[in-house]
Design a protein around this motif. Sequence first.
Motif, PDB file in Angstrom:
ATOM      1  N   ILE A  38       0.981  -1.149   0.000  1.00  0.00           N
ATOM      2  CA  ILE A  38       0.054   0.146   0.138  1.00  0.00           C
ATOM      3  C   ILE A  38       0.917   1.333   0.054  1.00  0.00           C
ATOM      4  O   ILE A  38       0.595   2.293  -0.782  1.00  0.00           O
ATOM      5  CB  ILE A  38      -1.066  -0.030   1.140  1.00  0.00           C
ATOM      6  CG1 ILE A  38      -1.975  -1.031   0.889  1.00  0.00           C
ATOM      7  CG2 ILE A  38      -1.631   1.198   1.539  1.00  0.00           C
ATOM      8  CD1 ILE A  38      -3.091  -0.991   1.970  1.00  0.00           C
ATOM      9  N   ASN A  39       1.878   1.275   0.870  1.00  0.00           N
ATOM     10  CA  ASN A  39       2.842   2.419   0.752  1.00  0.00           C
ATOM     11  C   ASN A  39       3.490   2.597  -0.685  1.00  0.00           C
ATOM     12  O   ASN A  39       3.587   3.795  -1.017  1.00  0.00           O
ATOM     13  CB  ASN A  39       4.013   2.098   1.725  1.00  0.00           C
ATOM     14  CG  ASN A  39       3.413   2.385   3.134  1.00  0.00           C
ATOM     15  OD1 ASN A  39       2.580   2.708   3.476  1.00  0.00           O
ATOM     16  ND2 ASN A  39       4.236   1.697   4.090  1.00  0.00           N
ATOM     17  N   LEU A  40       3.710   1.519  -1.263  1.00  0.00           N
ATOM     18  CA  LEU A  40       4.195   1.638  -2.695  1.00  0.00           C
ATOM     19  C   LEU A  40       3.140   2.286  -3.605  1.00  0.00           C
ATOM     20  O   LEU A  40       3.571   3.394  -4.189  1.00  0.00           O
ATOM     21  CB  LEU A  40       4.570   0.088  -3.349  1.00  0.00           C
ATOM     22  CG  LEU A  40       4.888   0.155  -4.762  1.00  0.00           C
ATOM     23  CD1 LEU A  40       6.309   0.960  -4.998  1.00  0.00           C
ATOM     24  CD2 LEU A  40       5.029  -1.283  -5.402  1.00  0.00           C
ATOM     25  N   ILE A  41       2.011   1.979  -3.526  1.00  0.00           N
ATOM     26  CA  ILE A  41       0.910   2.834  -4.286  1.00  0.00           C
ATOM     27  C   ILE A  41       0.966   4.175  -3.856  1.00  0.00           C
ATOM     28  O   ILE A  41       0.631   5.257  -4.674  1.00  0.00           O
ATOM     29  CB  ILE A  41      -0.516   2.069  -3.985  1.00  0.00           C
ATOM     30  CG1 ILE A  41      -0.513   0.565  -4.687  1.00  0.00           C
ATOM     31  CG2 ILE A  41      -1.692   2.953  -4.842  1.00  0.00           C
ATOM     32  CD1 ILE A  41      -1.641  -0.249  -4.212  1.00  0.00           C
ATOM     33  N   ARG A  42       0.856   4.320  -2.632  1.00  0.00           N
ATOM     34  CA  ARG A  42       0.982   5.824  -2.166  1.00  0.00           C
ATOM     35  C   ARG A  42       2.216   6.453  -2.539  1.00  0.00           C
ATOM     36  O   ARG A  42       1.951   7.758  -3.294  1.00  0.00           O
ATOM     37  CB  ARG A  42       1.037   5.886  -0.574  1.00  0.00           C
ATOM     38  CG  ARG A  42       1.016   7.244  -0.006  1.00  0.00           C
ATOM     39  CD  ARG A  42       1.362   7.305   1.523  1.00  0.00           C
ATOM     40  NE  ARG A  42       2.667   6.553   1.683  1.00  0.00           N
ATOM     41  CZ  ARG A  42       3.517   5.989   2.564  1.00  0.00           C
ATOM     42  NH1 ARG A  42       2.657   6.054   3.600  1.00  0.00           N
ATOM     43  NH2 ARG A  42       4.571   5.738   2.609  1.00  0.00           N
ATOM     44  N   ASN A  43       3.296   5.916  -2.657  1.00  0.00           N
ATOM     45  CA  ASN A  43       4.590   6.643  -2.782  1.00  0.00           C
ATOM     46  C   ASN A  43       4.446   6.969  -4.369  1.00  0.00           C
ATOM     47  O   ASN A  43       4.931   7.986  -5.000  1.00  0.00           O
ATOM     48  CB  ASN A  43       5.764   5.940  -2.680  1.00  0.00           C
ATOM     49  CG  ASN A  43       5.948   5.938  -1.192  1.00  0.00           C
ATOM     50  OD1 ASN A  43       5.393   6.658  -0.352  1.00  0.00           O
ATOM     51  ND2 ASN A  43       6.992   5.129  -0.645  1.00  0.00           N
ATOM     52  N   PHE A  44       3.951   6.206  -5.263  1.00  0.00           N
ATOM     53  CA  PHE A  44       3.745   6.253  -6.807  1.00  0.00           C
ATOM     54  C   PHE A  44       2.940   7.386  -7.102  1.00  0.00           C
ATOM     55  O   PHE A  44       3.140   8.227  -8.091  1.00  0.00           O
ATOM     56  CB  PHE A  44       3.232   5.100  -7.627  1.00  0.00           C
ATOM     57  CG  PHE A  44       3.195   4.944  -8.821  1.00  0.00           C
ATOM     58  CD1 PHE A  44       4.112   4.267  -9.557  1.00  0.00           C
ATOM     59  CD2 PHE A  44       2.134   5.467  -9.568  1.00  0.00           C
ATOM     60  CE1 PHE A  44       4.164   4.214 -10.921  1.00  0.00           C
ATOM     61  CE2 PHE A  44       2.056   5.515 -10.901  1.00  0.00           C
ATOM     62  CZ  PHE A  44       3.132   4.972 -11.463  1.00  0.00           C
ATOM     63  N   ILE A  45       1.575   7.414  -6.469  1.00  0.00           N
ATOM     64  CA  ILE A  45       1.030   8.428  -6.445  1.00  0.00           C
ATOM     65  C   ILE A  45       1.338   9.876  -6.226  1.00  0.00           C
ATOM     66  O   ILE A  45       1.346  10.938  -6.954  1.00  0.00           O
ATOM     67  CB  ILE A  45      -0.428   8.138  -5.609  1.00  0.00           C
ATOM     68  CG1 ILE A  45      -1.236   7.217  -6.191  1.00  0.00           C
ATOM     69  CG2 ILE A  45      -1.282   9.504  -5.650  1.00  0.00           C
ATOM     70  CD1 ILE A  45      -2.358   6.641  -5.581  1.00  0.00           C
ATOM     71  N   TYR A  46       2.054   9.815  -5.142  1.00  0.00           N
ATOM     72  CA  TYR A  46       2.657  11.199  -4.756  1.00  0.00           C
ATOM     73  C   TYR A  46       3.872  11.709  -5.545  1.00  0.00           C
ATOM     74  O   TYR A  46       3.970  13.106  -5.444  1.00  0.00           O
ATOM     75  CB  TYR A  46       3.359  11.008  -3.268  1.00  0.00           C
ATOM     76  CG  TYR A  46       2.269  11.340  -1.968  1.00  0.00           C
ATOM     77  CD1 TYR A  46       1.034  10.431  -2.149  1.00  0.00           C
ATOM     78  CD2 TYR A  46       2.454  12.343  -1.233  1.00  0.00           C
ATOM     79  CE1 TYR A  46       0.292  10.671  -1.097  1.00  0.00           C
ATOM     80  CE2 TYR A  46       1.465  12.573  -0.185  1.00  0.00           C
ATOM     81  CZ  TYR A  46       0.156  11.797  -0.226  1.00  0.00           C
ATOM     82  OH  TYR A  46      -0.663  11.978   0.827  1.00  0.00           O
ATOM     83  N   ILE A  47       4.386  11.144  -6.373  1.00  0.00           N
ATOM     84  CA  ILE A  47       5.434  11.443  -7.272  1.00  0.00           C
ATOM     85  C   ILE A  47       4.803  12.403  -8.665  1.00  0.00           C
ATOM     86  O   ILE A  47       5.448  13.170  -8.941  1.00  0.00           O
ATOM     87  CB  ILE A  47       6.226  10.214  -7.715  1.00  0.00           C
ATOM     88  CG1 ILE A  47       7.081   9.740  -6.668  1.00  0.00           C
ATOM     89  CG2 ILE A  47       7.190  10.607  -8.984  1.00  0.00           C
ATOM     90  CD1 ILE A  47       8.035   8.512  -7.090  1.00  0.00           C
ATOM     91  N   ILE A  48       3.467  11.764  -8.927  1.00  0.00           N
ATOM     92  CA  ILE A  48       2.938  12.351 -10.193  1.00  0.00           C
ATOM     93  C   ILE A  48       1.778  13.329  -9.948  1.00  0.00           C
ATOM     94  O   ILE A  48       1.419  13.888 -10.668  1.00  0.00           O
ATOM     95  CB  ILE A  48       2.510  11.384 -11.116  1.00  0.00           C
ATOM     96  CG1 ILE A  48       1.641  10.416 -10.561  1.00  0.00           C
ATOM     97  CG2 ILE A  48       3.785  10.577 -11.461  1.00  0.00           C
ATOM     98  CD1 ILE A  48       0.966   9.494 -11.455  1.00  0.00           C
ATOM     99  N   HIS A  49       0.848  12.943  -9.068  1.00  0.00           N
ATOM    100  CA  HIS A  49      -0.321  13.822  -8.786  1.00  0.00           C
ATOM    101  C   HIS A  49      -0.072  15.366  -8.734  1.00  0.00           C
ATOM    102  O   HIS A  49      -0.637  15.949  -9.326  1.00  0.00           O
ATOM    103  CB  HIS A  49      -1.191  13.299  -7.648  1.00  0.00           C
ATOM    104  CG  HIS A  49      -0.750  13.498  -6.353  1.00  0.00           C
ATOM    105  ND1 HIS A  49       0.370  13.740  -5.944  1.00  0.00           N
ATOM    106  CD2 HIS A  49      -1.597  13.555  -5.057  1.00  0.00           C
ATOM    107  CE1 HIS A  49       0.502  14.076  -4.967  1.00  0.00           C
ATOM    108  NE2 HIS A  49      -0.624  13.846  -4.352  1.00  0.00           N
TER     109      HIS A  49
END
Length: 331
Positions: A38-49
């Motif tokens: 879940i942290n991987l998904i969160r980190n991925f989102i935070y890089i681009i949104h």
Amino acid sequence: MTTTLASNRIHRFDNLKGLAIILVVIGHLIYLKNTKEINLIRNFIYIIHLPVFFFVSGYFSKIEEGQPIKSFKRLMIPFILFCIIYWLFQKYVLLGNPKTLFIYPGYGLWFLISLFFMKMLLPIMDKLRYPVLTSFIIAICIGFINCNFLGISRTFVYLPIFLIGFYYNGYVEEFSQRFKSIYSILSNKKVILILAALAFFAVLFTANNYTINLICLKYSYHGFDLYEIVSRVIVITLGIISTLILNQLMTNKEIFLTKYGQNSMSVYIFHLFLIKIILDILRPYYPLHQTITIISVFGISFIIVHILSRDIVTAFLNKIVDKIFNLFFKS
């Protein structure tokens, strides 16, 4: 830009904002559970949104008389109003201990004041010979200063992508004229898809190996830490590259994302209260199974965005802002 060009492109940017606001809500709600996946998904989102939001905001920004007062109305009045409301909400509803009012903006409200600061800096940056390069250097150097208040640190961190949005049409036109062969290759759909795949894996790799503190670009360095400095360069660069690729891939057609993007401000402001309630009240009772958590987070996020993106919600927000504005400013 001609009217025809604007009308052809407007849905693309609405769709980009629509995608970004969905990712913002998911990124905030996904804190319901703390696991590696879940942290991987969160980190991925935070890089681009957030880069997407600031890029689109820069694209539609202008340097002309009257813009400061318009920006104050659209950004600072909601910031001041909802900082107060959120402070009261956190103290008396959630029974928390809120930080200093305005100085440390409530959950997510830093975005409003950061965007306001960027718009105020725009005329100054536009006078520089190399505005984007200068802003990129500032974005890296700001990490040496502890200025995690009033959204200042992230104002300068995201300023490069805001400026790229502002100069986007001019940069594309100049690049296409000076490097026709390269521009022709980069404009090829297959090449864009290949670049998108490479960017996806680069963002995924970064999200998997960096902590959220490095990715959110909020905190200062721990001294002259080369690892943190290089990390910031990588995260900012990936945000810029991902945003430009998404811009190329996004359709100009009116789709379900369009309405979400058009009313993204009301979604952004009001979802903060809903998310906080869910996080502070429902987290202890949330399902333990990771798959159920991920599915429900995505489902709830879409429901929140869909409800808050209705025209009636935006009209309500605009009515409040207009009334406050008219109390203090001449018509």
